[in-house]
Write an enzyme that holds these catalytic residues in place. Sequence first.
Site, PDB file in Angstrom:
ATOM      1  N   TRP A 165       0.640  -1.090   0.444  1.00  0.00           N
ATOM      2  CA  TRP A 165      -0.225  -0.273  -0.138  1.00  0.00           C
ATOM      3  C   TRP A 165       1.020   1.226   0.297  1.00  0.00           C
ATOM      4  O   TRP A 165       0.921   1.844  -0.831  1.00  0.00           O
ATOM      5  CB  TRP A 165      -1.401  -0.092   1.329  1.00  0.00           C
ATOM      6  CG  TRP A 165      -1.735  -1.249   1.262  1.00  0.00           C
ATOM      7  CD1 TRP A 165      -1.300  -2.119   2.152  1.00  0.00           C
ATOM      8  CD2 TRP A 165      -2.897  -1.231   0.248  1.00  0.00           C
ATOM      9  NE1 TRP A 165      -2.349  -3.508   2.139  1.00  0.00           N
ATOM     10  CE2 TRP A 165      -3.056  -3.001   0.116  1.00  0.00           C
ATOM     11  CE3 TRP A 165      -2.999  -0.824  -1.147  1.00  0.00           C
ATOM     12  CZ2 TRP A 165      -4.455  -3.924  -0.331  1.00  0.00           C
ATOM     13  CZ3 TRP A 165      -3.982  -2.031  -1.500  1.00  0.00           C
ATOM     14  CH2 TRP A 165      -4.581  -3.210  -1.400  1.00  0.00           C
ATOM     15  N   ASP A 166       2.138   1.250   0.653  1.00  0.00           N
ATOM     16  CA  ASP A 166       2.977   2.371   0.610  1.00  0.00           C
ATOM     17  C   ASP A 166       3.165   2.567  -0.407  1.00  0.00           C
ATOM     18  O   ASP A 166       3.857   3.682  -1.279  1.00  0.00           O
ATOM     19  CB  ASP A 166       3.709   1.828   1.629  1.00  0.00           C
ATOM     20  CG  ASP A 166       3.480   2.422   3.006  1.00  0.00           C
ATOM     21  OD1 ASP A 166       3.196   3.179   2.851  1.00  0.00           O
ATOM     22  OD2 ASP A 166       4.725   1.955   4.011  1.00  0.00           O
TER      23      ASP A 166
END
Lengths: 409, 409
Positions: A165-166
């Site tokens: 997600w980062d």
Amino acid sequence: MNRLLEDLRIVEFSAFVAAPLGGMMMAQLGAEVIRIDPIGGAIDFARWPVTDSGASLYWAGLNKAKRSVALALDKPEGRELARAIAAAPGPGTGIVLTNLPPLAGLDYQSLKGVRDDIILLRLIGNRDGTAAVDYTVNAASGFPLVTGQSGTAGGAPVNHVLPAWDIAAGLYLAAALLAAERHRSRTGMGQEVIAALSDVMLAMVGHLGYIGDVHINGRARPAIGNDLYGSFGRDFATADGRRVMIIALTPRQWRALGRATGLADKLAMVGAMMEVDLESESGRFEARDAIAALLARWCAGKTLVEIAAAFAGTGVLWGPFQDFVGLVREDPRASPANPLFAEIEQPGIGRYPMPGLPLDFSAAPRQPTRPAPRLGEHTDMILAQVLGLPAAEIGRLHDTGIAAGPDGR
Amino acid sequence: MNRLLEDLRIVEFSAFVAAPLGGMMMAQLGAEVIRIDPIGGAIDFARWPVTDSGASLYWAGLNKAKRSVALALDKPEGRELARAIAAAPGPGTGIVLTNLPPLAGLDYQSLKGVRDDIILLRLIGNRDGTAAVDYTVNAASGFPLVTGQSGTAGGAPVNHVLPAWDIAAGLYLAAALLAAERHRSRTGMGQEVIAALSDVMLAMVGHLGYIGDVHINGRARPAIGNDLYGSFGRDFATADGRRVMIIALTPRQWRALGRATGLADKLAMVGAMMEVDLESESGRFEARDAIAALLARWCAGKTLVEIAAAFAGTGVLWGPFQDFVGLVREDPRASPANPLFAEIEQPGIGRYPMPGLPLDFSAAPRQPTRPAPRLGEHTDMILAQVLGLPAAEIGRLHDTGIAAGPDGR
């Protein structure tokens, strides 16, 4: 590295993965990216993996080709200098990228007060301002509860290890930066762009169809281990203790698999036995255990080298599993034999292959990958070049603990 | 959706996740994105999850806000029309995005023959032209062998379910598209941009420090289940059968955790007992089992609601695990209460909340999310508007099976 964006300057206030990755993409596209950190380093400066002497391979990896400025961001004078660097005049400058809570004087309104056309790109946790990080966003995503073997995991969640997600958020920010700069170059207008990490996750869960699945079908996909959902793909053990992933997404790949293994006739029996059309993805998915029974026996009788030989040039879609050590030591794609990599001397760490940009631009030749800076390596240079401070003033900033160079002072 | 890129037109030849996602990002930024598919749909047109009638929620999810043109790409005349649309003159046009092997006449040289400043962005598997997909690239990445419980998994790989490499590749392509278009708007020069999916993986493994870890330290990180590597983070069971992820990355979060649980004194004993500094990330990592023993008992005595109440407003970094059903039915962030979502009527599927762009641009207000097109919905419109074909000629193309509308003909 290339020089595609060499007329841009981006100032980054960041930590961990997302904003550093987005900023590094810009740096590897040739932009001048100035990461401004507190003296002593931000919260990610010692993040694992580290060397035996404590230098962060992670920090070095995510800050390649940037410039590093160290300022006392806990003091008004340090923050004023940071704001002056961020909002310095000039074409292609006045772009700020951050995933940290804004410090006093470094929020959008304050920056806009100094430079009306400032562009600020900001990653936050949740849209409502509450904290969220990759781990909490992932827990909420639904993915950990369908990762791993449904039978053996007993319903316990399995987190993926990749900070996916980062990574997505950082790359969204990089594209958003270019979109906002394009808009400014046409209209003269700056803007604030905000991405919430949880929105990045939610958008992706929706894009992949899982929200619709619950709303429309009233169901959610189950955990199916390493099986590919909706077609055929599974991992198999080899005779020599390795594992391989074998996939048949297309009818062509499916037929190639039957030919290369000599199992075409037996696989046809699976179709008849299970009463499905194995030329279709859903047919292969429904019959996957029967297909896998044949392939498992075939793989178990062969070493990895024999499987590679059997599949070479056949159109079978497959690949071996390897660990990080195998990737680094045995896979030529992870070495300077691949133009993606260059062996670089990273100050404080040593010499090892570091990746550039995973993009080849025909109009912008690859330049040598540059290492990460030492913390504060460019403090004096930026104070002089961007702010025009004389040497005596820079000396005073060091003496009073407002600015620091690579020696930490 | 916004209108930031409404002067751009991108033509997409694609399937599955990466290029469709990159193209959709452009469409949700307002660009006209024309996905050209074979009549009947590309290989991903029926990809799971699907509805009971076989309509793909996945395809709908990854092609929102695009225009759809269906042409007989297996015939020279169909490919000629596709090339003419891709290379049609005009500012902001002549940009092609693909993750498919180039068809005859649709490779870079052929497109450049029609339009000298064409920009072609192309995702390939491996740099040497061999096939690779998310599953095979992931197998090679090292991540599946450190995912899940090292003790219980017995060294078997665990694939993550999120197609993380495809997602990263698609977002890299989106940023690359904007960088290449920026270059063209300044120099007049087009170019071909190539990304290999395996390079996207390799770059990320390097960026995160894992290549350096093997080269410099001669080791690789182990599988540690859901534990956070190098600091404190783990999942815990609650009294009511739920699980929560609790994290302490920063000293502030660590102290908040001690206060909110009332365990500060006992956690201090852990530091003394294990002889580590729990204010440091590496100290918390080393003592993680002892820390977790205290937290596990605390969580096991409380329901999820009680834990949420205990942590509310305290600065503790935590989050509950939820499955896709819980995400959709109970998490307001996944509903139109979040401006990211709009409830949309998707033709052939029904009405459900579909995400827009996870980015808020202050200078480009959010526009309503648009659904995915029906396959071939815009064939006639694009043939008329972009190529200027008269209605009689368009009729002939339908009659001869070269073009098709949403009825498949």
